[in-house]
Design an enzyme around this catalytic site. Structure first.
Site, short mmCIF file in Angstrom:
data_model
loop_
_atom_site.label_atom_id
_atom_site.label_comp_id
_atom_site.label_asym_id
_atom_site.label_seq_id
_atom_site.Cartn_x
_atom_site.Cartn_y
_atom_site.Cartn_z
N ASN A 100 0.86 -1.18 0.00
CA ASN A 100 0.00 0.00 0.00
C ASN A 100 0.89 1.24 0.00
OD1 ASN A 100 -1.76 2.11 0.56
ND2 ASN A 100 -3.12 0.76 1.73
N ASP A 101 1.11 1.76 -1.20
CA ASP A 101 2.03 2.89 -1.37
C ASP A 101 1.66 4.10 -0.54
OD1 ASP A 101 4.16 2.37 -3.09
OD2 ASP A 101 2.84 2.36 -4.83
N CYS A 102 0.44 4.11 -0.07
CA CYS A 102 -0.05 5.30 0.61
C CYS A 102 -0.04 5.16 2.13
CB CYS A 102 -1.45 5.62 0.11
SG CYS A 102 -1.44 5.96 -1.64
N GLN B 191 5.82 9.40 -0.87
CA GLN B 191 6.66 8.21 -0.95
C GLN B 191 8.15 8.50 -0.78
OE1 GLN B 191 4.08 7.62 -3.97
NE2 GLN B 191 2.97 7.08 -2.12
#
Ligand code: BGC
Ligand code: NOJ
Length: 803
Positions: free
Chosen positions: A482-484, A499
Site C-alpha cells: 500500500n504505497d499510501c 513516498q
C-alpha cells in the site's frame, strides 16, 4: 447499461456507439513498438519507452478528452466525417469499434460511403499499420478527399510538454513522395526518426500543424480539410505533423484500399546520413516495402491472430459459466500480457512520463504472465533483480529503455524484495528451469557486482529477517504494497511526494502485511533451497518464518481480524482501537493465504472482511474511511473517503481474498467475490462502472464516495495478474508445481465441473473436472494419490479429477 458486446468467437469486444463513458482503449504491439488506441481512434504510439521515445503526441487533460491521435477525415460533398467518429464528430449512419487482440477495427458509414479502418502493430515490425477500405455503396460515382494525419511528439514526452522555449525551435521533417519523416534532433544526438506514409500518390501534404489546422481551430475542423486542400507546409520549428491527402474516386459499388504506415527506425551512428543533413532512409524504405500492399497487411494480421490463438491455447477452460470462460480464455490473459509489457508506465491514466517499470508491480505481473511466455518472464526477472542493492533492498522502479533504477524515487519500500522471491519461484514452477538461479545478475546494474540470481533471493529474504521492529514484525519503510501507508513520513508541504519524504525514520513502524508475505514467500524460498540441498539455510529461514508467524498471531491479531500495521509510535493500525481505518483488507488476504492462525483465524478474518468491507463490487480496502488528514499515516488519509487507497474497492487485493477463500476450501466465497468485479460479470453496469468492460481497473469507488461504483485507472493494475492467479489456480485449481501440475479445484456449488487445456512444460494437459462419488485424480488412465498430475512425456496427458 451496455455500450457493446463480447464477440467470443472473434475474441473481440464490439463497441456499438462512440460515446462510451470514457475512452475505451486497446493496446497494440508486443515487443518494441506500442500504441494505445481508443474506440474513437485516439491515443499515442511509442517505441519501448513511453517517456523517452514517444512518437506521437497525446494531451492527457485535453478538452475534449482524447482528441487528436490518428486523425482521418473523409470529405464527401459538403460533409466531413471520420470513420471512428473523432476527430470530425460528424454523426455517423453507423459506427462500430471492434477491439481485438492486438488490433482494432473501426467501421463507419456515412452518406453511402463505408469506411473500414483496421489498425494493428505487426508481430515483428517497428510500426503501426492502418488499413483504410473505402466503399461507395451508392449508385453514383463519388470523388472523396481523404486525409490521414498524426502529430509528432518531440521524443521525450516530459520535455515535449514542458520545454517550449527550446522545442518551438527544433522541429524538423523531410518529405519524400507520400512519406513524411520526423527528424527533430536527428541533426545532433538522436539516431532515430519516425515516418508516416501512405501507399498511394498523395494530392498534397502538410507537416506544420498550425498551417494544417489554421488559427483558432482544432482537430475537429482543420482549415486544410475545410478547404479540401493541403498547403504543402514544411515545418520549421513549432509543431511538426504529417497530414497526407488523397483524392479517391469510387465507381458505384467500388472499394479502394489504402495502407497508412506509422514507422520508427534507428540508424547506426556512422550510417545516419545519406547526404549532409539528410536522413539515411534505407530502413524506412525496407519497412515500407514490407507493408506496401493490402495482401501484406492481411498476412500480418493473420499472423498476429494466429500468434494469439497459439498463445491462448496455453490455458483454456470450458465451463457452465460463460463470463468466467470469456475472462479466462481471452480478456484476463490479454490484460496480463499488457501489464507485463507496460508495467505501470503508459495508459490513459498513467502518463508514461512518470513511472517506468515498478519492481513490485512487474514481479506481480509476472505471476499472471509466466505461463504464456516463460522465456520472456525469465529475461524480465533478471532485469528486475539487476536494480536490487547488495543489502537486499531495491530501487522501486526503473526506466524500460536504460533499465536503470530510478534514483528520484529511490528505495525503501520494504515489501519489494519479497516479490522477487514470489515471481522467481513461480517461474521455476512453471518452466522447471532451475538454471535461472545461476544466472549472474548485478546489483544496482554495476558491472563486476554480478552474483547468481539465487544470491539475490537470499538477500531479499535476509532483508526482511534483519529488518524487524519492536513487535518482531517486518519494518514497513516508506510503504509496503500500500504505497499510501506512509508511516515514517509526516508531510505538511503541499505537493511533497509522500513516498519519497521519509522525514521521520522511526525505525519502528511495522507491517503485518509484509509479515504475511514473509510467511508465505519465506516458506516458498525454503522449499526451493531444500530442493537445492541447502538444508541448514532452509532451516534458518523456516525458523524466521515461525518467529514472524508467532509475531503475527501475538501482535497482529485484533480479535476478529488481522491488524494492518504498527505506526511510528508503536500504535496499531487497522484495529478496533482506532477510530477510523479499523480493518484493512490486505492482511486478511495475505495472512490467510499464508495459513497464519489456521482455519480459525482464517474464517474469522474473512467473515470480518465481508462484513465491514463488502459492497456489491467487492471488498473495500479499509473501513471506516479516514475523514481527515493524519500525518502519521500519510497519503492514505489524503484521499476523500471512498477513493483510491482510502476505501475504494482496490481491485488488486480482492483476488488475495478469493485465494484466501480457496485456502479454506470455500468455493462459494471465492466465486462470489471473483464475480463481483470480474469485468465481464459487470458489463451490464457499464454506465456506473464507466471503464472498459473487458479489462480490470485499479479501483472502484467505495460506498462512501459520491460516485460509488465508478471505476478508475483501467488496464495497468496488478489486478490482472492476481485475478488470473485467483481464477486459474484458486477456483479452477490448476497450479504449476515443481514436479507436476497440481489440480485442486475450489468450485462453487453453481459449477458442476469444467474442462480445461493447459500447456505445461511442453505437454498439453487435457483436464476434466467433475463431481462424483469416487473422488481423486486419474492421469492417463492411472489413479494417482493426491492432487499432483505428474510430469508427462507428452504430447498430451489426459487428466480426470473427480471432486
Ligand atoms: C499514488 C497512489 C498510487 C501509487 C502507485 C501514489 O503516488 O498517489 O494512490 O496507488 O502512487 O504507486
Ligand atoms: C499501485 C502501485 O502501482 C502498486 O505498486 C501499489 O501496490 C498499489 N498502487 C497500492 O498502493
Amino acid at each position: 447499461m451496455r455500450y457493446g458486446y463480447f464477440d467470443d468467437n472473434a475474441r473481440e469486444y464490439v463497441i456499438t456507439r462512440p460515446d462510451t463513458p470514457l475512452p475505451w482503449i486497446n493496446y497494440l504491439g508486443n515487443q518494441g513498438f506500442f500504441s494505445l488506441i481508443s474506440n474513437t481512434c485516439g491515443g499515442y504510439a511509442f517505441y519501448r519507452d513511453a517517456k523517452l521515445r514517444r512518437i506521437t503526441r497525446f494531451r492527457y487533460n485535453n478538452v475534449p478528452h482524447d482528441d487528436g491521435g490518428r486523425c482521418f477525415y473523409i470529405c464527401d460533398g459538403d460533409t466531413v466525417w471520420s470513420p471512428a467518429y473523432l476527430p470530425a464528430q460528424t454523426a455517423l449512419d453507423s459506427y462500430r469499434c471492434r477491439h481485438g487482440l492486438g488490433y482494432s477495427v473501426f467501421e463507419g458509414r456515412k452518406r453511402d460511403v463505408e469506411a473500414v479502418l483496421t489498425v494493428m502493430v505487426p508481430m515483428d515490425a517497428v510500426c503501426e499499420l492502418q488499413k483504410l477500405v473505402l466503399t461507395n455503396t451508392s449508385d453514383a460515382e463519388k470523388t472523396l478527399t481523404v486525409y490521414g494525419a498524426v502529430e509528432w511528439c518531440l521524443w521525450n514526452a516530459v520535455d515535449d510538454s514542458t520545454n517550449f522555449q527550446r522545442n518551438w525551435n527544433t522541429g524538423e521533417v523531410e518529405i519524400e513522395g507520400s512519406t513524411v519523416y520526423h527528424k527533430t534532433e536527428y541533426r545532433e544526438r538522436r539516431n532515430h526518426y519516425a515516418f508516416y506514409s501512405v501507399n498511394a500518390p498523395v494530392s498534397g501534404f502538410d507537416t506544420d500543424r498550425d498551417t494544417f489546422l489554421g488559427r483558432f481551430r482544432g482537430w475537429r475542423e482543420p482549415a486544410a480539410v475545410e478547404n479540401r486542400t493541403s498547403y504543402q507546409s514544411r515545418c520549421s520549428g513549432w509543431a511538426p505533423m504529417a497530414a497526407l491527402r488523397l483524392t479517391v474516386t469510387l465507381a458505384p459499388g467500388e472499394s479502394k484500399t489504402y495502407l497508412f504506415r506509422l514507422g520508427y527506425a534507428e540508424n547506426p551512428q556512422e550510417e545516419k546520413f545519406s547526404a549532409p543533413g539528410v536522413i539515411n532512409k534505407t530502413r524506412a524504405h525496407a519497412l515500407l516495402n514490407a507493408y506496401e500492399t493490402a495482401e501484406q497487411f492481411d498476412a500480418a494480421l493473420t499472423e498476429l491472430k494466429t500468434y494469439w490463438t497459439d498463445l491462448l491455447q496455453r490455458f483454456t477452460v470450458k465451463s457452465s459459466e460463460e463470463k468466467l470462460d470469456r475472462m479466462v480464455n481471452v480478456w484476463n490473459q490479454y490484460q496480463c500480457m499488457v501489464t507485463f509489457n507496460m508495467s505501470r508506465s503508459a495508459s490513459y491514466y498513467e502518463s508514461g512520463m512518470g513511472r517506468g517499470m515498478g519492481f513490485r508491480d512487474s514481479c506481480q505481473d509476472l505471476l499472471g504472465f509466466v505461463h504464456l511466455i516463460p522465456e520472456r518472464a525469465r529475461e524480465r526477472i533478471i532485469d528486475i533483480a539487476s536494480i536490487q542493492f547488495s543489502d537486499g533492498s531495491t530501487y522501486h522502479q526503473y526506466q524500460p529503455l536504460d533499465k536503470r533504477g530510478n534514483a528520484d524515487v529511490g528505495s525503501g519500500f520494504n515489501d519489494d524484495p519479497l516479490w522477487l522471491v514470489a515471481c522467481t519461484c513461480a517461474y521455476i514452477r512453471e518452466a522447471g528451469d532451475f538454471t535461472i538461479l545461476d544466472e549472474p545478475t548485478p546489483f544496482n546494474n554495476e558491472k563486476g557486482s554480478e552474483q547468481p540470481l539465487l544470491e539475490h533471493l537470499r538477500r531479499s529474504v535476509n532483508f526482511t529477517m534483519t529488518h524487524c521492529g519492536p513487535h518482531g514484525l517486518p519494518l514497513i519503510g516508506r510503504a509496503d504494497w500500500n504505497d499510501c501507508l506512509n508511516l515514517n513520513c509526516f508531510s505538511h508541504t503541499p505537493g511533497e511526494s509522500f513516498q519519497t519524504c521519509s522525514n521521520f525514520e522511526s525505525g519502528k513502524a511495522e507491517s503485518v502485511f509484509i509479515a504475511g508475505m514473509f510467511v508465505r514467500y519465506g516458506k516458498e524460498y525454503a522449499e526451493l533451497i531444500t530442493r537445492l540441498g541447502l538444508m541448514d539455510e532452509a532451516k534458518d529461514v523456516l525458523d524466521a518464518v515461525s518467529r514472524i508467524e508467532t509475531a503475527v498471531t501475538t501482535h497482529g491479531w485484533d480479535g476478529a481480524w488481522f491488524r494492518r500495521a504498527y505506526d511510528a509510535f508503536e500504535r496499531p493500525v487497522g484495529s478496533v482501537l482506532n477510530d477510523e481505518g479499523q480493518i484493512f483488507i490486505e492482511p486478511q488476504g495475505f495472512c490467510v493465504m499464508a495459513g497464519i492462525g489456521g482455519r480459525e483465524y482464517g474464517e474469522k478474518a474473512l467473515a470480518s472482511a465481508e462484513r465491514y468491507l463488502g459492497n456489491r463490487f467487492g471488498l473495500e480496502i479499509l473501513h471506516p474511511c479516514y475523514t481527515s488528514y493524519r500525518d502519521y499515516l500519510g497519503e492514505i488519509s489524503s484521499y476523500p473517503p471512498g477513493y483510491k487507497e482510502n476505501g475504494s474497492v482496490f481491485c488488486h487485493n480482492n483476488p488475495w481474498v478469493t485465494l484466501a477463500y480457496c485456502t479454506l476450501g470455500d468455493g462459494n466465497g471465492a466465486f462470489d467475490l471473483y464475480t463481483r468485479n470480474a469485468p465481464a460479470y459487470i458489463e451490464d453496469e457499464s454506465d456506473v462502472h464507466r471503464t472498459e468492460p473487458y479489462c480490470y481497473s485499479q479501483t472502484i469507488a467505495g460506498r462512501d464516495a459520491q460516485n460509488f461504483g465508478e471505476a478508475k485507472n483501467s488496464w495497468l493494475t496488478g489486478t490482472a495478474a492476481w485475478s488470473f492467479v485467483a481464477v486459474s489456480q484458486g477456483i479452477l485449481g490448476i497450479r504449476p508445481d515443481y514436479d507436476g501440475l497440481r489440480i485442486r479445484p475450489c468450485l462453487p456449488d453453481a459449477m458442476d465441473g469444467f474442462t480445461a487445456g493447459r500447456v505445461f512444460r511442453g505437454v498439453r494437459y487435457e483436464i476434466t473436472v467433475r463431481r462424483g462419488e469416487q473422488k481423486g485424480l486419474v492421469a492417463d488412465g492411472r489413479p494417482v494419490t493426491g492432487d499432483l498430475a505428474p510430469l508427462s512425456d507428452g504430447p498430451v496427458s489426459k487428466i480426470t479429477v473427480t471432486i
